[in-house]
Motif scaffolding. Structure first.
Motif, PDB file in Angstrom:
ATOM      1  N   THR A  84      -9.922  42.939  25.288  1.00 61.81           N
ATOM      2  CA  THR A  84      -8.962  42.227  24.431  1.00 61.81           C
ATOM      3  C   THR A  84      -7.596  42.043  25.062  1.00 61.81           C
ATOM      4  O   THR A  84      -6.814  41.226  24.578  1.00 61.81           O
ATOM      5  N   VAL A  85      -7.301  42.762  26.137  1.00 61.91           N
ATOM      6  CA  VAL A  85      -5.975  42.688  26.751  1.00 61.91           C
ATOM      7  C   VAL A  85      -6.090  41.995  28.096  1.00 61.91           C
ATOM      8  O   VAL A  85      -7.010  42.259  28.871  1.00 61.91           O
ATOM      9  N   ALA A  86      -5.126  41.105  28.381  1.00 57.84           N
ATOM     10  CA  ALA A  86      -5.185  40.328  29.617  1.00 57.84           C
ATOM     11  C   ALA A  86      -4.301  40.901  30.720  1.00 57.84           C
ATOM     12  O   ALA A  86      -4.527  40.603  31.894  1.00 57.84           O
ATOM     13  N   ALA A  87      -3.310  41.715  30.372  1.00 57.16           N
ATOM     14  CA  ALA A  87      -2.383  42.233  31.370  1.00 57.16           C
ATOM     15  C   ALA A  87      -3.112  43.125  32.371  1.00 57.16           C
ATOM     16  O   ALA A  87      -3.796  44.079  31.980  1.00 57.16           O
ATOM     17  N   VAL A  88      -2.929  42.830  33.655  1.00 61.16           N
ATOM     18  CA  VAL A  88      -3.656  43.557  34.702  1.00 61.16           C
ATOM     19  C   VAL A  88      -3.344  45.051  34.707  1.00 61.16           C
ATOM     20  O   VAL A  88      -4.266  45.874  34.805  1.00 61.16           O
ATOM     21  N   PRO A  89      -2.063  45.473  34.593  1.00 59.80           N
ATOM     22  CA  PRO A  89      -1.816  46.922  34.594  1.00 59.80           C
ATOM     23  C   PRO A  89      -2.536  47.648  33.460  1.00 59.80           C
ATOM     24  O   PRO A  89      -3.048  48.761  33.656  1.00 59.80           O
ATOM     25  N   ILE A  90      -2.605  47.024  32.291  1.00 56.81           N
ATOM     26  CA  ILE A  90      -3.293  47.665  31.162  1.00 56.81           C
ATOM     27  C   ILE A  90      -4.796  47.680  31.399  1.00 56.81           C
ATOM     28  O   ILE A  90      -5.487  48.642  31.042  1.00 56.81           O
ATOM     29  N   LEU A  91      -5.319  46.629  32.007  1.00 62.12           N
ATOM     30  CA  LEU A  91      -6.747  46.616  32.367  1.00 62.12           C
ATOM     31  C   LEU A  91      -7.083  47.786  33.299  1.00 62.12           C
ATOM     32  O   LEU A  91      -8.080  48.489  33.111  1.00 62.12           O
ATOM     33  N   LEU A  92      -6.230  48.012  34.281  1.00 63.61           N
ATOM     34  CA  LEU A  92      -6.486  49.088  35.231  1.00 63.61           C
ATOM     35  C   LEU A  92      -6.425  50.453  34.554  1.00 63.61           C
ATOM     36  O   LEU A  92      -7.204  51.354  34.883  1.00 63.61           O
TER      37      LEU A  92
END
Length: 405
Positions: free
Chosen positions: A339-347
């Motif tokens: 649901t989240v697109a931000a790369v740092p949050i994905l990591l």
């Protein structure tokens, strides 16, 4: 000196094996992890050259997951009966044959069979390395090497695919054979010889059940029917031979079943995220496969490292508390990743899933072993490990199907 295992099996202890240096044992065992992570970034290339879809290309991962799942208990049994030398020879043949098939002809059936044989062989190499390991430091080095190569698998597999082709990515587990000359030169790597008859029927039924289960994502209805039939036949066999290949005491222990089911769930979600990560990162960034593989290093290396801390912290907690906490963590990580697109949050989400799965393998294994009487703790750990390894077959296949819709 004779010693009974307590599970209806008599063991003959032979002379202690000559000591093998820990780095060689790590080299023998750790390349198994390349079979799990190495194909992550080359599935599209495999699909193109074999004339299939990316979802179908995950058969190479499913087949490898099947191989290490059934190979772990089967080759542990071979190790108990034939010793380290005989098992290493068998595993070397399996690995070499698998590598030949992977490189022989670009059809999905042949390639999948090759990766299945690679999985079988490397599962035996891991079992031999664990048997020859002396002391906690050596075991720790083997575990750390498995985690490190698992984290670097996508990057190394991508580089091998770029420099050679995707077949090189799938053949990386064969690197474990480089340690064979050193390991075999040590005097007397024998081990224990089991004198009781091997439970052929129990082993065959368990293999049939595992095979049907890992096929469910690809052929849901027929595989589910086959799994139900195999499970029913195995249940009947357990009544006839409660101390066989799958001890009945394991399936009658609620605590063992909870620990095993939880580790299976954690592994499915984690390995699913592992294969979803390249797709999700590429969608958000447009990075090359090599760049994606490099970025994936830190969350999975971090996950493997912090798992040691989590295992120690949760050592005194109740099984249900540990299981619920770890399951909630991977569920939250999955929801964030989708649901989240931000790369740092994905990591961060990928790291959380890795920490939970790696921690669960260590923390829940202790609960699984303690849930059954002492004579059954060795087979309990073997079956617990089988449940974890099944996640390598389920996770990528499920994710590929979801991403394809």
């Amino acid at each position: 000196m004779r010693a009974g295992t307590g599970a209806g099996v008599t063991v003959q202890r032979t002379a202690a094996p000559g000591r093998v240096a820990a780095p060689w044992l790590a080299l023998l065992a750790a390349p198994l992890s390349f079979g799990i992570g190495g194909p992550a970034l080359v599935l599209a290339d495999i699909a193109r050259d074999t004339g299939t879809t990316v979802a179908s290309a995950t058969w190479v991962v499913t087949a490898f997951g099947w191989g290490i799942s059934v190979g772990t208990p089967l080759l542990a049994g071979l190790l108990a009966r034939r010793g380290v030398r005989g098992t290493l020879a068998t595993c070397a043949v399996l690995v070499l044959l698998g590598a030949v098939l992977v490189n022989a002809h670009p059809t999905m059936a042949v390639v999948a069979l090759g990766t299945a044989l690679l999985g079988l062989g490397t599962a035996g190499l891991l079992a031999c390395a664990m048997t020859l390991a002396e002391g906690a430091r050596t075991m720790g080095l083997i575990s750390a090497a498995l985690a490190a190569l698992g984290a670097t698998g996508p990057l190394v597999g991508s580089l091998a695919g770029s420099l050679i082709d995707w077949r090189a990515s799938l053949t990386l587990p064969a690197l474990g054979l480089l340690a064979l000359p050193v390991v075999l030169r040590r005097p007397g790597p024998g081990g224990a010889t089991v004198t009781a008859p091997f439970d052929v029927t129990g082993a065959a039924l368990l293999m049939a059940l595992v095979t049907a289960l890992v096929t469910i994502p690809h052929q849901p209805l027929p595989a589910a029917v086959a799994a139900a039939l195999a499970a029913g036949a195995l249940a009947v066999h357990l009544r006839r031979r409660p101390d066989g290949f799958l001890p009945a005491v394991l399936v009658r222990s609620p605590a063992f079943l909870l620990a095993a089911a939880t580790t299976l769930f954690l592994a499915i979600v984690n390995f699913g995220l592992f294969y979803a990560a390249p797709v999700l990162l590429a969608r958000q960034t447009g990075w090359s496969p090599a760049a994606v593989g490099a970025v994936m290093l830190w969350p999975y290396l971090l996950g493997g490292g912090l798992s040691w801390v989590v295992v120690a912290v949760t050592a005194r907690l109740h099984l249900r508390t540990v299981a619920a906490g770890l399951a909630a963590t991977v569920v939250a990580a999955t929801l964030v990743a989708w649901t989240v697109a931000a790369v740092p949050i994905l990591l961060v989400a990928f790291a959380a899933g890795s920490i939970a799965a790696a921690s669960g393998q260590g923390a829940l294994a202790r609960h699984a072993a303690e849930a059954v009487p002492a004579p059954y703790r060795s087979p309990a750990l073997g079956m617990f490990t089988l449940c974890y390894l099944l996640g390598t077959a389920f996770g990528p296949a499920i994710v590929a199907l979801v991403l394809a819709t």
